[in-house]
Enzyme design. Sequence first.
Site, mmCIF file in Angstrom:
data_model
loop_
_atom_site.group_PDB
_atom_site.id
_atom_site.type_symbol
_atom_site.label_atom_id
_atom_site.label_comp_id
_atom_site.label_asym_id
_atom_site.label_seq_id
_atom_site.Cartn_x
_atom_site.Cartn_y
_atom_site.Cartn_z
ATOM 1 N N CYS A 1 -18.944 0.943 5.888
ATOM 2 C CA CYS A 1 -19.312 1.621 7.131
ATOM 3 C C CYS A 1 -20.719 1.367 7.649
ATOM 4 O O CYS A 1 -20.883 1.081 8.838
ATOM 5 C CB CYS A 1 -19.121 3.126 6.950
ATOM 6 S SG CYS A 1 -17.409 3.566 6.694
ATOM 7 N N ARG B 1 0.836 -1.206 0.000
ATOM 8 C CA ARG B 1 0.000 0.000 0.000
ATOM 9 C C ARG B 1 0.871 1.257 0.000
ATOM 10 O O ARG B 1 0.637 2.196 -0.756
ATOM 11 C CB ARG B 1 -0.900 -0.012 1.235
ATOM 12 C CG ARG B 1 -2.300 0.373 0.901
ATOM 13 C CD ARG B 1 -3.279 0.157 2.007
ATOM 14 N NE ARG B 1 -4.612 0.194 1.392
ATOM 15 C CZ ARG B 1 -5.747 0.191 2.063
ATOM 16 N NH1 ARG B 1 -5.746 0.092 3.359
ATOM 17 N NH2 ARG B 1 -6.898 0.242 1.427
ATOM 18 N N PHE C 1 -16.243 12.073 8.224
ATOM 19 C CA PHE C 1 -17.563 11.946 7.601
ATOM 20 C C PHE C 1 -17.501 11.868 6.078
ATOM 21 O O PHE C 1 -18.538 11.920 5.422
ATOM 22 C CB PHE C 1 -18.455 13.118 8.023
ATOM 23 C CG PHE C 1 -18.747 13.134 9.503
ATOM 24 C CD1 PHE C 1 -19.674 12.264 10.047
ATOM 25 C CD2 PHE C 1 -18.078 13.999 10.360
ATOM 26 C CE1 PHE C 1 -19.944 12.259 11.420
ATOM 27 C CE2 PHE C 1 -18.340 14.008 11.731
ATOM 28 C CZ PHE C 1 -19.278 13.128 12.262
ATOM 29 N N LEU C 2 -16.301 11.764 5.505
ATOM 30 C CA LEU C 2 -16.225 11.736 4.041
ATOM 31 C C LEU C 2 -16.953 10.510 3.502
ATOM 32 O O LEU C 2 -17.030 9.469 4.159
ATOM 33 C CB LEU C 2 -14.764 11.735 3.573
ATOM 34 C CG LEU C 2 -13.870 10.524 3.850
ATOM 35 C CD1 LEU C 2 -14.109 9.368 2.889
ATOM 36 C CD2 LEU C 2 -12.425 10.933 3.773
ATOM 37 N N SER D 1 -32.638 1.713 -3.893
ATOM 38 C CA SER D 1 -31.564 0.968 -4.552
ATOM 39 C C SER D 1 -31.687 -0.499 -4.225
ATOM 40 O O SER D 1 -32.548 -0.916 -3.452
ATOM 41 C CB SER D 1 -30.206 1.481 -4.075
ATOM 42 O OG SER D 1 -30.021 1.159 -2.708
ATOM 43 N N ALA E 1 -24.666 9.347 13.033
ATOM 44 C CA ALA E 1 -24.823 9.910 11.682
ATOM 45 C C ALA E 1 -24.999 8.779 10.672
ATOM 46 O O ALA E 1 -25.898 8.808 9.820
ATOM 47 C CB ALA E 1 -23.610 10.769 11.333
HETATM 48 N N1 LIG Z 1 -13.838 4.172 4.237
HETATM 49 C C1 LIG Z 1 -14.538 5.232 4.548
HETATM 50 O O1 LIG Z 1 -15.158 5.849 3.703
HETATM 51 C C2 LIG Z 1 -14.599 5.730 5.974
HETATM 52 C C3 LIG Z 1 -15.160 6.971 6.226
HETATM 53 C C4 LIG Z 1 -15.206 7.444 7.538
HETATM 54 C C5 LIG Z 1 -14.655 6.692 8.564
HETATM 55 N N2 LIG Z 1 -14.101 5.469 8.291
HETATM 56 C C6 LIG Z 1 -13.473 4.752 9.405
HETATM 57 O O2 LIG Z 1 -12.062 5.013 9.327
HETATM 58 C C7 LIG Z 1 -11.316 3.859 9.761
HETATM 59 C C8 LIG Z 1 -10.361 3.436 8.653
HETATM 60 O O3 LIG Z 1 -11.128 3.045 7.534
HETATM 61 P P1 LIG Z 1 -10.448 2.789 6.118
HETATM 62 O O4 LIG Z 1 -11.569 2.573 5.171
HETATM 63 O O5 LIG Z 1 -9.440 3.842 5.855
HETATM 64 O O6 LIG Z 1 -9.683 1.403 6.408
HETATM 65 P P2 LIG Z 1 -8.560 0.719 5.509
HETATM 66 O O7 LIG Z 1 -8.640 -0.734 5.792
HETATM 67 O O8 LIG Z 1 -8.667 1.209 4.091
HETATM 68 O O9 LIG Z 1 -7.181 1.322 6.088
HETATM 69 C C9 LIG Z 1 -6.685 1.047 7.343
HETATM 70 C C10 LIG Z 1 -5.167 0.905 7.227
HETATM 71 O O10 LIG Z 1 -4.616 0.815 8.533
HETATM 72 C C11 LIG Z 1 -3.453 -0.009 8.459
HETATM 73 N N3 LIG Z 1 -3.119 -0.478 9.806
HETATM 74 C C12 LIG Z 1 -3.840 -1.275 10.641
HETATM 75 N N4 LIG Z 1 -3.206 -1.423 11.818
HETATM 76 C C13 LIG Z 1 -2.063 -0.712 11.739
HETATM 77 C C14 LIG Z 1 -0.993 -0.448 12.638
HETATM 78 N N5 LIG Z 1 -0.993 -0.964 13.886
HETATM 79 N N6 LIG Z 1 0.035 0.307 12.220
HETATM 80 C C15 LIG Z 1 0.044 0.839 10.981
HETATM 81 N N7 LIG Z 1 -0.943 0.649 10.080
HETATM 82 C C16 LIG Z 1 -1.983 -0.113 10.462
HETATM 83 C C17 LIG Z 1 -3.881 -1.128 7.520
HETATM 84 O O11 LIG Z 1 -2.748 -1.782 6.975
HETATM 85 C C18 LIG Z 1 -4.700 -0.343 6.480
HETATM 86 O O12 LIG Z 1 -3.925 0.026 5.359
HETATM 87 C C19 LIG Z 1 -12.354 2.816 10.131
HETATM 88 O O13 LIG Z 1 -12.594 2.890 11.505
HETATM 89 C C20 LIG Z 1 -13.586 3.245 9.352
HETATM 90 O O14 LIG Z 1 -14.782 2.831 9.975
HETATM 91 C C21 LIG Z 1 -14.049 4.989 7.018
HETATM 92 O O1 LIG Z 2 -29.885 7.652 -1.500
HETATM 93 C C1 LIG Z 2 -29.005 6.785 -1.397
HETATM 94 C C2 LIG Z 2 -27.695 7.068 -0.964
HETATM 95 C C3 LIG Z 2 -26.774 6.027 -0.869
HETATM 96 N N1 LIG Z 2 -27.130 4.761 -1.199
HETATM 97 C C4 LIG Z 2 -26.146 3.658 -1.043
HETATM 98 O O2 LIG Z 2 -25.642 3.688 0.276
HETATM 99 C C5 LIG Z 2 -24.302 3.201 0.315
HETATM 100 C C6 LIG Z 2 -23.398 4.190 1.037
HETATM 101 O O3 LIG Z 2 -23.279 5.366 0.268
HETATM 102 P P1 LIG Z 2 -22.537 6.677 0.795
HETATM 103 O O4 LIG Z 2 -23.045 7.007 2.124
HETATM 104 O O5 LIG Z 2 -22.664 7.692 -0.250
HETATM 105 O O6 LIG Z 2 -21.010 6.202 0.825
HETATM 106 P P2 LIG Z 2 -19.992 5.819 1.994
HETATM 107 O O7 LIG Z 2 -18.638 6.029 1.445
HETATM 108 O O8 LIG Z 2 -20.338 4.481 2.550
HETATM 109 O O9 LIG Z 2 -20.209 6.948 3.114
HETATM 110 C C7 LIG Z 2 -20.932 6.722 4.325
HETATM 111 O O10 LIG Z 2 -20.117 6.090 5.271
HETATM 112 C C8 LIG Z 2 -18.898 6.826 5.587
HETATM 113 C C9 LIG Z 2 -18.076 5.949 6.500
HETATM 114 O O11 LIG Z 2 -18.438 6.050 7.823
HETATM 115 C C10 LIG Z 2 -19.287 8.163 6.203
HETATM 116 O O12 LIG Z 2 -18.117 8.881 6.530
HETATM 117 C C11 LIG Z 2 -20.157 8.939 5.214
HETATM 118 O O13 LIG Z 2 -20.571 10.171 5.794
HETATM 119 C C12 LIG Z 2 -21.369 8.095 4.842
HETATM 120 O O14 LIG Z 2 -22.141 8.752 3.837
HETATM 121 C C13 LIG Z 2 -23.911 2.977 -1.151
HETATM 122 O O15 LIG Z 2 -24.050 1.608 -1.466
HETATM 123 C C14 LIG Z 2 -24.916 3.808 -1.925
HETATM 124 O O16 LIG Z 2 -25.142 3.313 -3.214
HETATM 125 C C15 LIG Z 2 -28.421 4.469 -1.615
HETATM 126 O O17 LIG Z 2 -28.752 3.324 -1.906
HETATM 127 N N2 LIG Z 2 -29.328 5.505 -1.717
#
Ligand SMILES: NC(=O)c1ccc[n+]([C@@H]2O[C@H](COP(=O)([O-])OP(=O)(O)OC[C@H]3O[C@@H](n4cnc5c(N)ncnc54)[C@H](O)[C@@H]3O)[C@@H](O)[C@H]2O)c1
Ligand SMILES: O=c1ccn([C@@H]2O[C@H](COP(=O)(O)OP(=O)(O)O[C@H]3O[C@H](CO)[C@@H](O)[C@H](O)[C@H]3O)[C@@H](O)[C@H]2O)c(=O)[nH]1
Length: 474
Positions: free
Chosen positions: A280, A43, A166-167, A273, A227
């Site tokens: 998440c 990665r 929250f992205l 959908s 949220a």
């Molecule tokens: N994916 C999203 O859109 C999203 C959005 C908001 C919040 N979150 C939250 O953010 C957190 C991370 O999500 P993500 O999607 O980025 O996960 P991810 O699996 O893509 O990335 C996590 C990374 O952490 C690394 N890692 C784990 N333990 C480690 C350690 N001890 N030292 C160094 N590296 C280590 C892993 O190798 C991995 O690359 C989760 O708690 C998730 O719920 C995710």
């Molecule tokens: O009206 C809608 C909106 C979304 N979706 C579906 O819902 C899922 C999640 O979509 P979205 O929320 O846009 O994407 P995520 O990246 O999962 O983001 C959510 O999860 C993240 C991880 O926690 C949060 O940070 C974000 O705020 C929250 O929107 C997807 O399968 C979408 O296709 C629907 O079916 N109908």
Amino acid sequence: MSPVHVKKICCIGAGYVGGPTCAVIALKCPHIQVTIVDLNQARVDAWNSKDFALPIYEPGLEEVVRQARGRNLFFSTDVDKGIEEADLIFVSVNTPTKKSGVGAGFAADLNYVELATRRIATVATSSKIVVEKSTVPCRTAESMRTILEANSKPNCRFDILSNPEFLAEGTAIADLFSPDRVLIGSLQSQEGLNACASLKEVYANWVPNERILTVGLWSSELSKLAANAMLAQRISSINALSAICEATGANIDEVAHAIGYDTRIGPKFLKASVGFGGSCFQKDILNLVYLSESLHLPEVAAYWRQVVEMNEHQKKRFSKRVVDTLFNTITGKRIAVLGFAFKADTGDTRESAAITLIKDFQSEKAFVNVYDPQVPHEQIWADLLEASPHLSIESIKKQVNISPSALEACKNAEAVVIATEWKEFKEIDWEAVYAGMNKPAFVFDGRLLIDAEKLRKIGFTVTTIGRPSATLQS
Ligand SMILES: NC(=O)c1ccc[n+]([C@@H]2O[C@H](COP(=O)([O-])OP(=O)(O)OC[C@H]3O[C@@H](n4cnc5c(N)ncnc54)[C@H](O)[C@@H]3O)[C@@H](O)[C@H]2O)c1
Ligand SMILES: O=c1ccn([C@@H]2O[C@H](COP(=O)(O)OP(=O)(O)O[C@H]3O[C@H](CO)[C@@H](O)[C@H](O)[C@H]3O)[C@@H](O)[C@H]2O)c(=O)[nH]1
């Protein structure tokens, strides 16, 4: 004591959140050195790749990394050095649902958070602000503090903040550039408020003051789960209504439009959908269910659990509708599944509805052609294998084929299923698709994406989520 002016940031975890979030911080704060560390060498290599073949696909991300990498943005596997040098550390590691042990299937697996916290405690020789970026159960910061304080060196203090992210994937860069809000939770002690002010100062480089909300630690942790639960609940609600539409002749898009006009409800997140996916929603709701049960609130737990159950029902309902429409059997028939990512504009497949649909089609002994513009082939095979661990990859490959384009996927198929709302599926040459398919040719739109009337004129039989079958239409 006054707030520290942050000069060096370390982010532990170079994933979907750590990577884009800290790349944007580096871009917006050229005076701060940002190092993103991860144990996963492949990665980190991808983040550092000369041709910017980044490990995740996210519109706008490459431009951000191109501008900041090597200037004040660095990616490394040297976790200890990153920790040691920083004055503020984001913990942005994965927190998946536990697969075994107490709380299996519901609780968040906090092992990665704990390992990262222990590493900070072991390595740090100076005071640090430690920021929970990962989504965690309420009061996790307390466990982190206990671990840090029990292992810290003299003159080393740790202040813990909660700063959930929250992205949404697919719009991560836009969301980070212009967030609805940035949430920072801290203890209300002077030290806690100082740490909060230090992080606030970082975001204030581009986020307006009124959008940076500061609250208590536990409220911040719970707000993240809340949220996601509220957003997912809206989707399950509209999907539950889509079932009523299909049975009555109402149209879910018209219903969503009508109710969304009420300013108290609002128009967003009302798109019916085939079911929500992503890493998440399900995980965080199950986490909330577990928390409610641990707090002896079984009715509250059951309420939130239903959001996930409705989502499972929606996926099953959709695949059953495919089978029913194709004369009650799809055995030996070829189905083109367009889209494998959990939503458009991402290559992420975690909890994607397409995985469940394909698994259902496989168990009905259909052949499946799948096409997605972003998901790597190895990822598709890995997901299908994980979904059906009793099958070998060879037997999966006998039933499933990955196609190089949407048009190819539809060739000689009986039915096309739209599982992800990629824009390109709207713009396919549907006349050419029709010409290449077996007749009658069926399209199942699980994303309310295509112009059903236009396709009907070409000759397709079209079934759309939240709209009645032909006999009920007027
Ligand atoms: N994916 C999203 O859109 C999203 C959005 C908001 C919040 N979150 C939250 O953010 C957190 C991370 O999500 P993500 O999607 O980025 O996960 P991810 O699996 O893509 O990335 C996590 C990374 O952490 C690394 N890692 C784990 N333990 C480690 C350690 N001890 N030292 C160094 N590296 C280590 C892993 O190798 C991995 O690359 C989760 O708690 C998730 O719920 C995710
Ligand atoms: O009206 C809608 C909106 C979304 N979706 C579906 O819902 C899922 C999640 O979509 P979205 O929320 O846009 O994407 P995520 O990246 O999962 O983001 C959510 O999860 C993240 C991880 O926690 C949060 O940070 C974000 O705020 C929250 O929107 C997807 O399968 C979408 O296709 C629907 O079916 N109908």
